[in-house]
Design a protein around this motif. Structure first.
Motif, PDB file in Angstrom:
ATOM      1  N   MET A  99       0.866  -1.169   0.000  1.00 57.57           N
ATOM      2  CA  MET A  99       0.000   0.000   0.000  1.00 57.57           C
ATOM      3  C   MET A  99       0.907   1.225   0.000  1.00 57.57           C
ATOM      4  N   ARG A 100       0.541   2.199  -0.801  1.00 59.62           N
ATOM      5  CA  ARG A 100       1.314   3.436  -0.843  1.00 59.62           C
ATOM      6  C   ARG A 100       0.660   4.463   0.057  1.00 59.62           C
ATOM      7  N   LEU A 101       1.414   4.866   1.049  1.00 59.03           N
ATOM      8  CA  LEU A 101       0.949   5.885   1.982  1.00 59.03           C
ATOM      9  C   LEU A 101       1.958   7.025   1.990  1.00 59.03           C
ATOM     10  N   LYS A 102       1.468   8.219   2.192  1.00 56.10           N
ATOM     11  CA  LYS A 102       2.342   9.377   2.319  1.00 56.10           C
ATOM     12  C   LYS A 102       1.809  10.262   3.432  1.00 56.10           C
ATOM     13  N   GLU A 103       2.601  11.231   3.825  1.00 59.91           N
ATOM     14  CA  GLU A 103       2.187  12.158   4.870  1.00 59.91           C
ATOM     15  C   GLU A 103       0.909  12.877   4.452  1.00 59.91           C
ATOM     16  N   ASP A 104       0.099  13.206   5.429  1.00 61.06           N
ATOM     17  CA  ASP A 104      -1.170  13.918   5.270  1.00 61.06           C
ATOM     18  C   ASP A 104      -2.272  13.088   4.628  1.00 61.06           C
ATOM     19  N   ASP A 105      -2.057  11.771   4.435  1.00 63.88           N
ATOM     20  CA  ASP A 105      -3.152  10.895   4.000  1.00 63.88           C
ATOM     21  C   ASP A 105      -4.070  10.656   5.203  1.00 63.88           C
ATOM     22  N   THR A 106      -5.364  10.632   4.959  1.00 67.72           N
ATOM     23  CA  THR A 106      -6.316  10.280   6.016  1.00 67.72           C
ATOM     24  C   THR A 106      -6.575   8.789   5.916  1.00 67.72           C
ATOM     25  N   ILE A 107      -6.396   8.104   7.038  1.00 68.69           N
ATOM     26  CA  ILE A 107      -6.575   6.646   7.061  1.00 68.69           C
ATOM     27  C   ILE A 107      -7.668   6.283   8.062  1.00 68.69           C
ATOM     28  N   VAL A 108      -8.189   5.057   7.893  1.00 67.54           N
ATOM     29  CA  VAL A 108      -9.196   4.501   8.804  1.00 67.54           C
ATOM     30  C   VAL A 108      -8.658   3.157   9.273  1.00 67.54           C
ATOM     31  N   ILE A 109      -8.591   2.969  10.577  1.00 72.92           N
ATOM     32  CA  ILE A 109      -8.178   1.684  11.145  1.00 72.92           C
ATOM     33  C   ILE A 109      -9.415   1.072  11.798  1.00 72.92           C
ATOM     34  N   SER A 110      -9.774  -0.119  11.355  1.00 73.02           N
ATOM     35  CA  SER A 110     -10.978  -0.783  11.884  1.00 73.02           C
ATOM     36  C   SER A 110     -10.615  -2.150  12.446  1.00 73.02           C
ATOM     37  N   ARG A 111     -11.486  -2.634  13.294  1.00 69.55           N
ATOM     38  CA  ARG A 111     -11.276  -3.969  13.892  1.00 69.55           C
ATOM     39  C   ARG A 111     -11.585  -5.046  12.866  1.00 69.55           C
ATOM     40  N   GLY A 112     -10.736  -6.080  12.866  1.00 67.12           N
ATOM     41  CA  GLY A 112     -10.945  -7.232  11.998  1.00 67.12           C
ATOM     42  C   GLY A 112     -11.303  -8.446  12.832  1.00 67.12           C
ATOM     43  N   ALA A 113     -11.194  -9.606  12.234  1.00 69.95           N
ATOM     44  CA  ALA A 113     -11.496 -10.855  12.934  1.00 69.95           C
ATOM     45  C   ALA A 113     -10.332 -11.253  13.836  1.00 69.95           C
ATOM     46  N   PHE A 114     -10.640 -11.938  14.927  1.00 65.67           N
ATOM     47  CA  PHE A 114      -9.644 -12.483  15.850  1.00 65.67           C
ATOM     48  C   PHE A 114      -8.711 -11.413  16.396  1.00 65.67           C
ATOM     49  N   SER A 115      -9.248 -10.302  16.823  1.00 67.87           N
ATOM     50  CA  SER A 115      -8.506  -9.199  17.442  1.00 67.87           C
ATOM     51  C   SER A 115      -7.442  -8.611  16.527  1.00 67.87           C
ATOM     52  N   SER A 116      -7.689  -8.587  15.235  1.00 69.87           N
ATOM     53  CA  SER A 116      -6.758  -7.972  14.300  1.00 69.87           C
ATOM     54  C   SER A 116      -7.284  -6.601  13.893  1.00 69.87           C
ATOM     55  N   PHE A 117      -6.443  -5.826  13.211  1.00 72.87           N
ATOM     56  CA  PHE A 117      -6.822  -4.487  12.778  1.00 72.87           C
ATOM     57  C   PHE A 117      -6.460  -4.308  11.306  1.00 72.87           C
ATOM     58  N   LEU A 118      -7.325  -3.591  10.591  1.00 79.58           N
ATOM     59  CA  LEU A 118      -7.135  -3.321   9.173  1.00 79.58           C
ATOM     60  C   LEU A 118      -6.992  -1.825   8.961  1.00 79.58           C
ATOM     61  N   LEU A 119      -5.983  -1.430   8.170  1.00 81.72           N
ATOM     62  CA  LEU A 119      -5.752  -0.031   7.859  1.00 81.72           C
ATOM     63  C   LEU A 119      -6.044   0.188   6.389  1.00 81.72           C
ATOM     64  N   LYS A 120      -6.799   1.247   6.070  1.00 81.16           N
ATOM     65  CA  LYS A 120      -7.057   1.588   4.672  1.00 81.16           C
ATOM     66  C   LYS A 120      -7.122   3.100   4.538  1.00 81.16           C
ATOM     67  N   LYS A 121      -6.853   3.571   3.318  1.00 81.84           N
ATOM     68  CA  LYS A 121      -7.012   4.992   3.049  1.00 81.84           C
ATOM     69  C   LYS A 121      -8.497   5.298   3.029  1.00 81.84           C
ATOM     70  N   GLU A 122      -8.848   6.495   3.502  1.00 81.94           N
ATOM     71  CA  GLU A 122     -10.248   6.876   3.513  1.00 81.94           C
ATOM     72  C   GLU A 122     -10.763   6.957   2.079  1.00 81.94           C
ATOM     73  N   GLY A 123     -11.893   6.301   1.816  1.00 85.81           N
ATOM     74  CA  GLY A 123     -12.499   6.308   0.491  1.00 85.81           C
ATOM     75  C   GLY A 123     -11.991   5.204  -0.424  1.00 85.81           C
ATOM     76  N   LYS A 124     -11.035   4.386   0.023  1.00 87.85           N
ATOM     77  CA  LYS A 124     -10.480   3.288  -0.793  1.00 87.85           C
ATOM     78  C   LYS A 124     -10.881   1.954  -0.178  1.00 87.85           C
ATOM     79  N   ASN A 125     -10.848   0.908  -0.985  1.00 79.95           N
ATOM     80  CA  ASN A 125     -11.221  -0.423  -0.508  1.00 79.95           C
ATOM     81  C   ASN A 125     -10.027  -1.277  -0.107  1.00 79.95           C
ATOM     82  N   ARG A 126      -8.853  -0.990  -0.610  1.00 79.50           N
ATOM     83  CA  ARG A 126      -7.665  -1.791  -0.334  1.00 79.50           C
ATOM     84  C   ARG A 126      -7.227  -1.574   1.121  1.00 79.50           C
TER      85      ARG A 126
END
Length: 172
Positions: free
Chosen positions: A137-164
């Motif tokens: 995943m390509r991330l840079k400074e000032d990107d807005t991200i969303v971190i959500s809970r996944g299965a089995f106490s894991s966490f998923l990070l994605k850019k806001e408005g993206k599905n990846r």
């Protein structure tokens, strides 16, 4: 000589065996008065295994049936607290009464790369997250991200408005 000694040993052990089977029969009859299926089965299992019926986990005991054939429930001694060793490995299963947040939104302040190419993401709220796995995943400074809970106490990070998304764990 050995045969006589063996027969003497058998004769001496016979009364204890008979007393033990009589205790088991009485204990099994006492188990039959328990109405809850799980507790009744637990009582039967413990009796057959030779364990004591008065365990600290048992919360109720039964008295013998009364004249109208209904057993009476009597509260037993309070349950003793489990030892810390009994809770080993179950810490993550304890639910808190407070609802957990399902996701957070934050802005990326810096993105670093670890030894094997994993991303280390610092956020504007002071948290730091590290990528788990080899997804890209390509991330840079000032990107807005969303971190959500996944299965089995894991966490998923994605850019806001993206599905990846990538799997992450919190380091700070």
């Amino acid at each position: 000589m050995k045969k006589q000694l063996l027969s003497l040993l058998v004769l001496l052990s016979a009364p204890t065996f008979a007393a033990q089977t009589q205790f088991n029969t009485q204990a099994l009859q006492a188990c039959s008065f328990i109405e809850n299926d799980f507790n009744r089965l637990l009582c039967y299992d413990n009796t057959i295994a030779g364990k004591s019926l008065t365990k600290p986990t048992v919360t109720k005991t039964l008295t013998p049936p009364t004249a109208n054939n209904v057993p009476q429930v009597v509260a037993a001694a309070p349950i003793q607290e489990k030892a810390k060793a009994d809770d080993f490995g179950l810490e993550h299963k304890k639910e808190e009464q407070v609802e957990k947040e399902t996701e957070i939104k934050a802005m990326v302040t810096s993105v670093d790369e670890a030894a094997y190419g994993e991303l280390i993401i610092s956020l504007d709220n002071g948290q730091q997250w590290r990528q788990i796995g080899s997804d890209s995943m390509r991330l840079k400074e000032d990107d807005t991200i969303v971190i959500s809970r996944g299965a089995f106490s894991s966490f998923l990070l994605k850019k806001e408005g993206k599905n990846r998304s990538i799997r992450v764990k919190r380091t700070k």
